[in-house]
Design an enzyme around this catalytic site. Sequence first.
Site, PDB file in Angstrom:
ATOM      1  N   LYS A 155       0.849  -1.204   0.000  1.00 52.36           N
ATOM      2  CA  LYS A 155       0.000   0.000   0.000  1.00 52.36           C
ATOM      3  C   LYS A 155       0.882   1.251   0.000  1.00 52.36           C
ATOM      4  CE  LYS A 155      -1.637   1.605   4.064  1.00 52.36           C
ATOM      5  NZ  LYS A 155      -1.397   3.007   4.452  1.00 52.36           N
ATOM      6  N   ASN A 156       1.799   1.325   0.939  1.00 54.36           N
ATOM      7  CA  ASN A 156       2.556   2.568   1.125  1.00 54.36           C
ATOM      8  C   ASN A 156       3.466   2.882  -0.057  1.00 54.36           C
ATOM      9  OD1 ASN A 156       1.188   2.945   3.444  1.00 54.36           O
ATOM     10  ND2 ASN A 156       2.825   2.220   4.793  1.00 54.36           N
ATOM     11  N   ARG A 198      -3.827  10.926   4.959  1.00 53.50           N
ATOM     12  CA  ARG A 198      -2.707  11.841   5.199  1.00 53.50           C
ATOM     13  C   ARG A 198      -1.694  11.761   4.065  1.00 53.50           C
ATOM     14  NH1 ARG A 198       1.045  13.721   8.530  1.00 53.50           N
ATOM     15  NH2 ARG A 198       3.104  12.875   8.151  1.00 53.50           N
ATOM     16  N   CYS A 220      -4.880  11.906  13.132  1.00 52.62           N
ATOM     17  CA  CYS A 220      -5.415  10.575  12.818  1.00 52.62           C
ATOM     18  C   CYS A 220      -5.787   9.965  14.162  1.00 52.62           C
ATOM     19  CB  CYS A 220      -4.390   9.735  12.077  1.00 52.62           C
ATOM     20  SG  CYS A 220      -3.033   9.267  13.115  1.00 52.62           S
ATOM     21  N   ARG A 237      -0.292  14.350  13.244  1.00 54.88           N
ATOM     22  CA  ARG A 237       0.704  13.810  12.314  1.00 54.88           C
ATOM     23  C   ARG A 237       1.307  15.027  11.589  1.00 54.88           C
ATOM     24  NH1 ARG A 237      -0.872   8.633  10.561  1.00 54.88           N
ATOM     25  NH2 ARG A 237       1.006   8.522   9.278  1.00 54.88           N
ATOM     26  N   PRO A 238       2.318  15.656  12.188  1.00 57.26           N
ATOM     27  CA  PRO A 238       2.830  16.907  11.621  1.00 57.26           C
ATOM     28  C   PRO A 238       3.438  16.716  10.226  1.00 57.26           C
ATOM     29  CG  PRO A 238       4.277  16.081  13.345  1.00 57.26           C
ATOM     30  CD  PRO A 238       3.060  15.201  13.354  1.00 57.26           C
ATOM     31  N   VAL A 239       3.517  17.793   9.473  1.00 57.74           N
ATOM     32  CA  VAL A 239       4.162  17.765   8.152  1.00 57.74           C
ATOM     33  C   VAL A 239       5.264  18.831   8.067  1.00 57.74           C
ATOM     34  CG1 VAL A 239       2.238  16.746   6.872  1.00 57.74           C
ATOM     35  CG2 VAL A 239       2.337  19.249   7.200  1.00 57.74           C
ATOM     36  N   ASP A 240       5.719  19.282   9.229  1.00 56.25           N
ATOM     37  CA  ASP A 240       6.736  20.357   9.238  1.00 56.25           C
ATOM     38  C   ASP A 240       7.998  19.987   8.453  1.00 56.25           C
ATOM     39  OD1 ASP A 240       6.910  18.469  11.419  1.00 56.25           O
ATOM     40  OD2 ASP A 240       8.647  19.609  12.109  1.00 56.25           O
ATOM     41  N   LEU A 241       8.380  18.710   8.503  1.00 57.45           N
ATOM     42  CA  LEU A 241       9.610  18.303   7.797  1.00 57.45           C
ATOM     43  C   LEU A 241       9.414  18.376   6.283  1.00 57.45           C
ATOM     44  CD1 LEU A 241      10.675  15.254  10.000  1.00 57.45           C
ATOM     45  CD2 LEU A 241      11.454  17.629  10.154  1.00 57.45           C
ATOM     46  N   ASP A 245       4.371  -0.082  12.131  1.00 55.70           N
ATOM     47  CA  ASP A 245       3.119  -0.605  11.557  1.00 55.70           C
ATOM     48  C   ASP A 245       2.875  -2.057  11.927  1.00 55.70           C
ATOM     49  OD1 ASP A 245       3.297   1.280   8.422  1.00 55.70           O
ATOM     50  OD2 ASP A 245       2.861   1.836  10.482  1.00 55.70           O
ATOM     51  N   ARG A 249      -8.685   0.082   4.321  1.00 60.55           N
ATOM     52  CA  ARG A 249      -7.713   1.068   3.804  1.00 60.55           C
ATOM     53  C   ARG A 249      -6.432   0.370   3.384  1.00 60.55           C
ATOM     54  NH1 ARG A 249      -6.685   6.409   7.165  1.00 60.55           N
ATOM     55  NH2 ARG A 249      -5.311   6.542   5.371  1.00 60.55           N
TER      56      ARG A 249
HETATM   57  C1  EPZ Z   1       4.597   6.474   6.737  1.00 58.55           C
HETATM   58  O1  EPZ Z   1       3.891   7.562   7.300  1.00 58.55           O
HETATM   59  C2  EPZ Z   1       3.570   5.364   6.562  1.00 58.55           C
HETATM   60  N1  EPZ Z   1       2.499   5.824   5.671  1.00 58.55           N
HETATM   61  C3  EPZ Z   1       2.983   4.982   7.920  1.00 58.55           C
HETATM   62  O2  EPZ Z   1       2.151   3.848   7.708  1.00 58.55           O
HETATM   63  C4  EPZ Z   1       4.116   4.561   8.858  1.00 58.55           C
HETATM   64  O3  EPZ Z   1       3.573   4.313  10.133  1.00 58.55           O
HETATM   65  C5  EPZ Z   1       5.154   5.687   8.940  1.00 58.55           C
HETATM   66  O4  EPZ Z   1       5.630   6.014   7.618  1.00 58.55           O
HETATM   67  C6  EPZ Z   1       6.351   5.300   9.787  1.00 58.55           C
HETATM   68  O5  EPZ Z   1       6.980   4.199   9.232  1.00 58.55           O
HETATM   69  C7  EPZ Z   1       2.729   5.839   4.354  1.00 58.55           C
HETATM   70  O6  EPZ Z   1       3.793   5.498   3.875  1.00 58.55           O
HETATM   71  C8  EPZ Z   1       1.581   6.315   3.504  1.00 58.55           C
HETATM   72  P1  EPZ Z   1       6.946   9.454   8.948  1.00 58.55           P
HETATM   73  P2  EPZ Z   1       4.609   9.015   7.384  1.00 58.55           P
HETATM   74  O7  EPZ Z   1       7.020  10.796   8.300  1.00 58.55           O
HETATM   75  O8  EPZ Z   1       5.462   9.223   6.199  1.00 58.55           O
HETATM   76  C9  EPZ Z   1       7.251  12.481  12.576  1.00 58.55           C
HETATM   77  C10 EPZ Z   1       0.219   2.552   7.827  1.00 58.55           C
HETATM   78  O9  EPZ Z   1      -0.234   1.988   8.841  1.00 58.55           O
HETATM   79  N2  EPZ Z   1       7.111  13.535  11.564  1.00 58.55           N
HETATM   80  O10 EPZ Z   1       8.001   8.441   8.640  1.00 58.55           O
HETATM   81  O11 EPZ Z   1       3.567  10.002   7.692  1.00 58.55           O
HETATM   82  C11 EPZ Z   1       5.998  11.647  12.724  1.00 58.55           C
HETATM   83  O12 EPZ Z   1       5.087  12.266  13.620  1.00 58.55           O
HETATM   84  C12 EPZ Z   1       0.729   3.964   7.939  1.00 58.55           C
HETATM   85  O13 EPZ Z   1       0.343   2.035   6.708  1.00 58.55           O
HETATM   86  C13 EPZ Z   1       7.289  14.859  11.949  1.00 58.55           C
HETATM   87  O14 EPZ Z   1       7.508  15.155  13.109  1.00 58.55           O
HETATM   88  O15 EPZ Z   1       5.515   8.816   8.671  1.00 58.55           O
HETATM   89  C14 EPZ Z   1       6.557  10.363  13.261  1.00 58.55           C
HETATM   90  O16 EPZ Z   1       6.757  10.495  14.652  1.00 58.55           O
HETATM   91  C15 EPZ Z   1       0.402   4.582   9.275  1.00 58.55           C
HETATM   92  N3  EPZ Z   1       7.174  15.830  10.992  1.00 58.55           N
HETATM   93  C16 EPZ Z   1       7.919  10.244  12.584  1.00 58.55           C
HETATM   94  O17 EPZ Z   1       8.225  11.560  12.129  1.00 58.55           O
HETATM   95  C17 EPZ Z   1       6.925  15.525   9.685  1.00 58.55           C
HETATM   96  O18 EPZ Z   1       6.874  16.464   8.844  1.00 58.55           O
HETATM   97  C18 EPZ Z   1       7.946   9.316  11.378  1.00 58.55           C
HETATM   98  O19 EPZ Z   1       6.859   9.676  10.547  1.00 58.55           O
HETATM   99  C19 EPZ Z   1       6.761  14.184   9.314  1.00 58.55           C
HETATM  100  C20 EPZ Z   1       6.878  13.193  10.269  1.00 58.55           C
END
Ligand code: EPZ
Length: 433
Positions: free
Chosen positions: A22-23, A93, A117, A122-126, A307, A399
């Site tokens: 999926k991802n 997201r 969620c 679920r921040p997107v600042d990065l 996950d 999903r």
């Molecule tokens: C991806 O989400 C996956 N989703 C998630 O899977 C998975 O849990 C996650 O990676 C971690 O492996 C998809 O690929 C669509 P991250 P993503 O950015 O990219 C923090 C599922 O069940 N963060 O790697 O959103 C965040 O809060 C889903 O299939 C910031 O602080 O995750 C987390 O603590 C759920 N700022 C950490 O980083 C940001 O701008 C890792 O998140 C982005 C992330």
Amino acid sequence: MDKLVIKGGRQLSGTVAVSGSKNTALALMAASLLPASGKTVISRVPDLRDVHTLSNLLRIIGARVEFEKNTLTISASNISHTEAPYELVKQMRASIYVLGPLLGRFGKARVSLPGGCAWGPRPVDLHLKAMQALGASIDIEDGYVVAKAKRKRLTGAKIDFPISSVGATGNALMAAVLAKGTTKIKNAALEPEITALADMLMKMGAKISGIGTTELEIEGVEELYAVRETNICDRIEAGTLLCAAAITKGDITLVDVNPNDFKAVLKKFQQAGCEIKYTETAVSLKSPKALRPTNVEAKPFPKFPTDMQAQWTALMTQANGTSKITDHIYADRFKHVPELNRLGANIEVKGNSAIVKGVQKLSGTKVMSTDLRASASLILGGLVASGTTEVLRIYHLDRGYEKIEQKLRALGANIKREQYDEFAQPKLEKEEA
Ligand code: EPZ
């Protein structure tokens, strides 16, 4: 609304094929916005709600998207609109993934901020900081990210992520491939989804070095070409099915998988006493008479994935002793615990850890899904619980798991999907006179 009705106690056995990831599919779909002509064809795409949500978003942006027999055909030549509306982004997201390609190709994008969620913000600042580093102005207006390349086209930059982020790495990659000049990404995520995305971008004509490492270097190019790509296997579905075998003391084989995508998970099954065998495209698990309690720390790839954390928690209710499951990625991803405890588990959440006391005999009842992986953990509980378990609100499950009840039934589980009225008044048992 749909629910899954499970009669527990069956040992799973047999062979099942795992669906496409999926991802990874979501990332490859976003990358399909980059070519200005031609048709991108992605095979082995799972038939999932999230895939259809992103397909609808790509259509709103102006792409032509067809989905047939697990193959997506996407043409992005007529894109007229660089906006991702809240109505779709709030459903998923990962819609934020369109920010990078739209900004990289058109120099502008207006993408709704995703909501939270089930388990918190679920921040997107990065993501936004990476776009700014590449020369975009970022404003937040009415809950939307309004991004514009200051010089009409993004320019190569140094991006140093303070923490590993799958989504932010993917977005930065998809923005940088058409930027003017060189981009260096430090602390890039190593998840297989990112490697698969980078591989596809290379096929499209991008120039990326360091793939599979935390340091990526991207030489911007003028244009990218539509390609045919095959999606990778879903490592989380694979781990979930192996949990289903182990929790029922079963013995199964998964095919169409790449064991290298989830070695940390396989190691944990071995530590718990399971016999694991694998080839390049198959993995088999034979359960022990008794599972050993096995602690887990969910961290970025190649460590144990977050996950899989909820599924492992369900499994450890059947281990001979106490296990500690800690999530270093999402400190509050434990909405499944109260529902597992309703099945009779004995799990306590302390900070970002779940302390699971086994062996707990589970007994079936109605339980509520709260998010994708939580619903998977409730199914695992139902497979081993005595009596009947009803897992409600499985739109969460749909999903991310393709035909999961068919796969489990093929392995011998007594599980079926039924409709129900979520708001029907409960029939109160007549008080005994
Ligand atoms: C991806 O989400 C996956 N989703 C998630 O899977 C998975 O849990 C996650 O990676 C971690 O492996 C998809 O690929 C669509 P991250 P993503 O950015 O990219 C923090 C599922 O069940 N963060 O790697 O959103 C965040 O809060 C889903 O299939 C910031 O602080 O995750 C987390 O603590 C759920 N700022 C950490 O980083 C940001 O701008 C890792 O998140 C982005 C992330």
